[in-house]
Design an enzyme around this catalytic site. Sequence first.
Site, PDB file in Angstrom:
ATOM      1  N   ASP A  88       0.863  -1.176   0.000  1.00 46.95           N
ATOM      2  CA  ASP A  88       0.000   0.000   0.000  1.00 46.95           C
ATOM      3  C   ASP A  88       0.903   1.230   0.000  1.00 46.95           C
ATOM      4  OD1 ASP A  88      -2.045  -1.816   0.349  1.00 46.95           O
ATOM      5  OD2 ASP A  88      -2.852  -0.887   2.163  1.00 46.95           O
ATOM      6  N   HIS A 144       4.644  -7.444  -0.144  1.00 47.61           N
ATOM      7  CA  HIS A 144       4.222  -8.703  -0.753  1.00 47.61           C
ATOM      8  C   HIS A 144       4.837  -8.865  -2.143  1.00 47.61           C
ATOM      9  CE1 HIS A 144       0.860  -9.760   2.145  1.00 47.61           C
ATOM     10  NE2 HIS A 144       1.221  -8.544   2.540  1.00 47.61           N
ATOM     11  N   SER A 242       9.565   2.357   4.902  1.00 47.02           N
ATOM     12  CA  SER A 242       9.894   3.374   3.951  1.00 47.02           C
ATOM     13  C   SER A 242       9.430   3.110   2.527  1.00 47.02           C
ATOM     14  CB  SER A 242      11.400   3.563   4.021  1.00 47.02           C
ATOM     15  OG  SER A 242      11.907   4.259   2.950  1.00 47.02           O
TER      16      SER A 242
END
EC number: 4.1.1.65
Length: 277
Positions: A88, A144, A242
């Site tokens: 995300d 992921h 980060s």
Amino acid sequence: MNVFTTLQQFVPQQKISKVAGRLAASRHPWVKRTFIRSFAKAYDVSLDEYERQSLNAYESFNDFFTRELQDNARIIDASINGIVSPADGMISQLGQIHDHKLLQAKGRDYDIGQLLADSADGDYFADGSFATVYLAPSNYHRVHMPFDGTLIKTRYVPGTLFSVNNTTAANVPDLFARNERLVCLFDTAYGKAAVVMVGAMIVAGIETVATGKISRTDDIQEADHDMSFKKGDELGRFYLGSTAIVVLPKAAKTEWQATMQHGSTVQMGQLLANAKI
């Protein structure tokens, strides 16, 4: 450089990150409660999509920061040759690598060989493609797999710990090739590909399912692996983290989605591009 980035050169980056790491790992009730509640309020964190929906359910700030999503909270694009976002966040930059150079910010680029800390790997990806995803503090902070692949090597690269945001990207030369990072190299259907997890100021650590939590050292550390992943599988996580950079070879013939550009908001599993193989 502006004042903000100049000051970061003179502060004890490693010491600050070490102290932050200790506090983030603390299970002392007052410490964890204060940090978790203050952070959740400051960044307007909603737990609606997460497995544990009470701030009191977390054992430490690290546990809260790396909180797990509910099953099916993210849809992983199922197209066979689709390459998806590893996290995300926001697209910082994406596009082609031209003669070893990746775009960091408008008017500023850096070298792929320096990012990967290996000149041979740099040559391999010299005319490939890349996508840089910045994870904001309020985002889900697990990384992921953007594609199916077999992890063949990890390379820990020590470095500076500049904060990562639009200001530092525009002002710090070679930001991603200077900051501490973990390079993960994979064998895929279109050749070798990489996911680079880049640390930053007060990042307390990087962990992967293959390596466990990475121990900071003064030297580059490499390890060979043979671990298969499917697209969407968890690869690792940031402790106060980060940026994740996906690097693809020329052979992938990457075709980016028209909706994906600098500043686009993305979710883990969302389609970024298709490999034309």
